[in-house]
Design a protein around this motif. Structure first.
Motif, PDB file in Angstrom:
ATOM      1  N   UNK A 112       0.860  -1.188   0.000  1.00  0.00           N
ATOM      2  CA  UNK A 112       0.000   0.000   0.000  1.00  0.00           C
ATOM      3  C   UNK A 112       0.895   1.236   0.000  1.00  0.00           C
ATOM      4  N   UNK A 113       0.410   2.293  -0.666  1.00  0.00           N
ATOM      5  CA  UNK A 113       1.109   3.583  -0.679  1.00  0.00           C
ATOM      6  C   UNK A 113       0.246   4.581   0.076  1.00  0.00           C
ATOM      7  N   UNK A 114       0.838   5.232   1.063  1.00  0.00           N
ATOM      8  CA  UNK A 114       0.065   6.149   1.899  1.00  0.00           C
ATOM      9  C   UNK A 114       0.565   7.573   1.695  1.00  0.00           C
ATOM     10  N   UNK A 115      -0.379   8.462   1.474  1.00  0.00           N
ATOM     11  CA  UNK A 115      -0.108   9.845   1.149  1.00  0.00           C
ATOM     12  C   UNK A 115       0.062  10.663   2.420  1.00  0.00           C
ATOM     13  N   UNK A 116       1.290  11.096   2.684  1.00  0.00           N
ATOM     14  CA  UNK A 116       1.520  11.985   3.822  1.00  0.00           C
ATOM     15  C   UNK A 116       2.070  13.304   3.322  1.00  0.00           C
ATOM     16  N   UNK A 117       1.774  13.648   2.075  1.00  0.00           N
ATOM     17  CA  UNK A 117       2.385  14.821   1.445  1.00  0.00           C
ATOM     18  C   UNK A 117       1.566  16.078   1.726  1.00  0.00           C
ATOM     19  N   UNK A 118       2.131  17.212   1.316  1.00  0.00           N
ATOM     20  CA  UNK A 118       1.399  18.458   1.498  1.00  0.00           C
ATOM     21  C   UNK A 118       1.218  19.181   0.168  1.00  0.00           C
ATOM     22  N   UNK A 119       1.370  18.453  -0.934  1.00  0.00           N
ATOM     23  CA  UNK A 119       1.207  19.148  -2.228  1.00  0.00           C
ATOM     24  C   UNK A 119       0.658  18.199  -3.299  1.00  0.00           C
ATOM     25  N   UNK A 120      -0.043  18.823  -4.252  1.00  0.00           N
ATOM     26  CA  UNK A 120      -0.741  18.011  -5.252  1.00  0.00           C
ATOM     27  C   UNK A 120       0.183  17.384  -6.280  1.00  0.00           C
ATOM     28  N   UNK A 138      -3.710   5.205  -0.625  1.00  0.00           N
ATOM     29  CA  UNK A 138      -4.556   5.805   0.410  1.00  0.00           C
ATOM     30  C   UNK A 138      -4.269   7.306   0.442  1.00  0.00           C
ATOM     31  N   UNK A 139      -5.234   8.051  -0.055  1.00  0.00           N
ATOM     32  CA  UNK A 139      -5.105   9.507  -0.201  1.00  0.00           C
ATOM     33  C   UNK A 139      -5.520  10.216   1.076  1.00  0.00           C
ATOM     34  N   UNK A 147     -10.383  18.544   6.122  1.00  0.00           N
ATOM     35  CA  UNK A 147      -9.611  17.364   5.770  1.00  0.00           C
ATOM     36  C   UNK A 147     -10.385  16.478   4.814  1.00  0.00           C
ATOM     37  N   UNK A 148      -9.658  15.627   4.075  1.00  0.00           N
ATOM     38  CA  UNK A 148     -10.334  14.650   3.226  1.00  0.00           C
ATOM     39  C   UNK A 148      -9.476  13.398   3.102  1.00  0.00           C
ATOM     40  N   UNK A 149     -10.152  12.280   2.871  1.00  0.00           N
ATOM     41  CA  UNK A 149      -9.463  10.991   2.734  1.00  0.00           C
ATOM     42  C   UNK A 149     -10.220  10.124   1.744  1.00  0.00           C
ATOM     43  N   UNK A 150      -9.478   9.251   1.040  1.00  0.00           N
ATOM     44  CA  UNK A 150     -10.087   8.324   0.087  1.00  0.00           C
ATOM     45  C   UNK A 150      -9.096   7.204  -0.173  1.00  0.00           C
ATOM     46  N   UNK A 193      -6.612   7.145   7.362  1.00  0.00           N
ATOM     47  CA  UNK A 193      -5.658   6.533   6.420  1.00  0.00           C
ATOM     48  C   UNK A 193      -5.078   5.232   6.991  1.00  0.00           C
ATOM     49  N   UNK A 194      -4.742   5.261   8.294  1.00  0.00           N
ATOM     50  CA  UNK A 194      -4.167   4.055   8.906  1.00  0.00           C
ATOM     51  C   UNK A 194      -5.189   2.915   8.889  1.00  0.00           C
ATOM     52  N   UNK A 195      -6.439   3.234   9.212  1.00  0.00           N
ATOM     53  CA  UNK A 195      -7.480   2.193   9.238  1.00  0.00           C
ATOM     54  C   UNK A 195      -7.696   1.611   7.843  1.00  0.00           C
ATOM     55  N   UNK A 196      -7.746   2.489   6.828  1.00  0.00           N
ATOM     56  CA  UNK A 196      -7.961   2.007   5.459  1.00  0.00           C
ATOM     57  C   UNK A 196      -6.767   1.167   5.000  1.00  0.00           C
ATOM     58  N   UNK A 197      -5.565   1.623   5.352  1.00  0.00           N
ATOM     59  CA  UNK A 197      -4.365   0.858   4.977  1.00  0.00           C
ATOM     60  C   UNK A 197      -4.400  -0.518   5.621  1.00  0.00           C
ATOM     61  N   UNK A 198      -4.832  -0.594   6.880  1.00  0.00           N
ATOM     62  CA  UNK A 198      -4.885  -1.894   7.557  1.00  0.00           C
ATOM     63  C   UNK A 198      -5.868  -2.830   6.865  1.00  0.00           C
TER      64      UNK A 198
END
Ligand SMILES: [Zn+2]
Length: 332
Positions: A112-120, A138-139, A147-150, A193-198
């Protein structure tokens, strides 16, 4: 716990998560995933810890900020202390089109790739990697009180570009510099994000959130946009297979958000830090970086340079000046 169980725990311990950016969001998801017992957690981050990070970036201390430790190093130390059974791998690096695939594929492709960035720009680059390699993305995004997540799962739904074809134009969006981030917002998004990644790592794909969740913590508003029908056959990335962000080359120097500092990318080869540091008066030399004060035009700047040739020049927002200082002192 019935949602995880022995089988889930075993799957977590055999899995690999990569977190791109350990700022406000990445600190939360990294902490939760390491404590949950994910087998390998790889973190990629380019920045140094600053005092202004501490209200929302829970892996760091005042001592890390005073020392200006690279976030990847400070996070690794803290995460290893939290759970020594997890293999925490770090890359002190900017995640760019030039190194993205080698960072992802170098240690075995993560699950899984998890987005912890601050730019598009970086988000679209992660999206390209996700679709190209078939790794769920995981965005997450947090700015001000919103905030937003997907989750974007290649092959079974839309990708980020189906939902948002292009990054917003520079200057049109609030940034962490102009608007700040409320720590509670990034905590919530990082937890999602952590829950979705799990769920992804345990193979519970039917439980993965099929919508874009957004909220405003100050206004008390919460919205969910279903993504089930959002896949666009004309999408340049997942529809046509054009990885435009991955194929873009050459990162220009850039001012770092909220830091009065500029980042200058290095060349493509690694540099000998010990040799370079020994030639610069008063420089602190470590395995992963050198740092010291340099002078230019009667002013003093702090120069930090990493093994991949990337440097951060503190004390200016002027990218042209930073480039001049870089050539003068690093000289490549
Ligand atoms: Zn797409």
């Amino acid at each position: 716990m019935s949602h995880i169980g022995e089988d889930g725990q075993r799957k977590l311990s055999e899995s690999h998560a990569m977190i791109v950016g350990v700022g406000a969001l990445g600190c939360v998801s990294a902490d939760l995933l390491v404590r949950a017992g994910v087998g390998i957690v790889t973190i990629v981050d380019r920045d140094l810890v600053e005092i202004s990070n501490l209200h929302r970036q829970g892996l760091y201390s005042e001592a890390d900020a005073i020392e200006k430790k690279p976030k990847a190093v400070a996070a690794r130390d803290r995460l290893r202390a939290a759970n020594s059974g997890v293999e925490v791998r770090t890359h002190i690096a900017d995640f760019t089109s030039e190194n993205a695939l080698s960072l992802i594929e170098g240690g075995g492709v993560p699950d899984v790739l998890i987005d912890g960035t601050d730019n598009f720009e970086t988000r679209f680059l992660i999206n390209d990697c996700s679709v190209k390699l078939g790794v769920p993305y995981v965005y997450g995004g947090a700015i001000s009180t919103q905030g937003s997540a997907a989750v974007f799962v290649p092959g079974s739904g839309p990708c980020l570009r189906c939902v948002q074809p292009n990054p917003p134009k520079p200057g049109t969006q609030a940034t962490c510099e102009s608007a700040g981030v409320v720590g509670a917002v990034s905590s919530i998004i990082g937890s999602y994000q952590a829950a979705e990644a799990m769920k992804v790592l345990m193979g519970q794909m039917d439980r993965v959130m099929g919508s874009m969740l957004s909220f405003d913590l100050w206004e008390g508003q919460r919205t969910r946009v279903e993504l089930g029908d959002a896949k666009d056959p004309e999408c340049p990335c997942c529809g046509k297979g054009a990885f435009e962000f991955l194929e873009a080359r050459g990162a220009p120097p850039q001012a770092l958000c909220g830091q009065h500092a500029v980042q200058v990318s290095g060349g493509s080869s690694m540099i000998d830090l010990r040799r370079l540091g020994a030639g610069l008066e008063g420089f602190e030399v470590k395995d992963y970086m050198i740092r010291g004060m340099v002078e230019h035009g009667g002013e003093r700047f702090e120069l930090t340079c990493f093994a991949d040739g990337r440097a951060i020049i503190n004390g200016t927002d002027d990218v042209g000046l930073a480039r001049v200082i870089y050539s003068r002192y690093i000289g490549i």
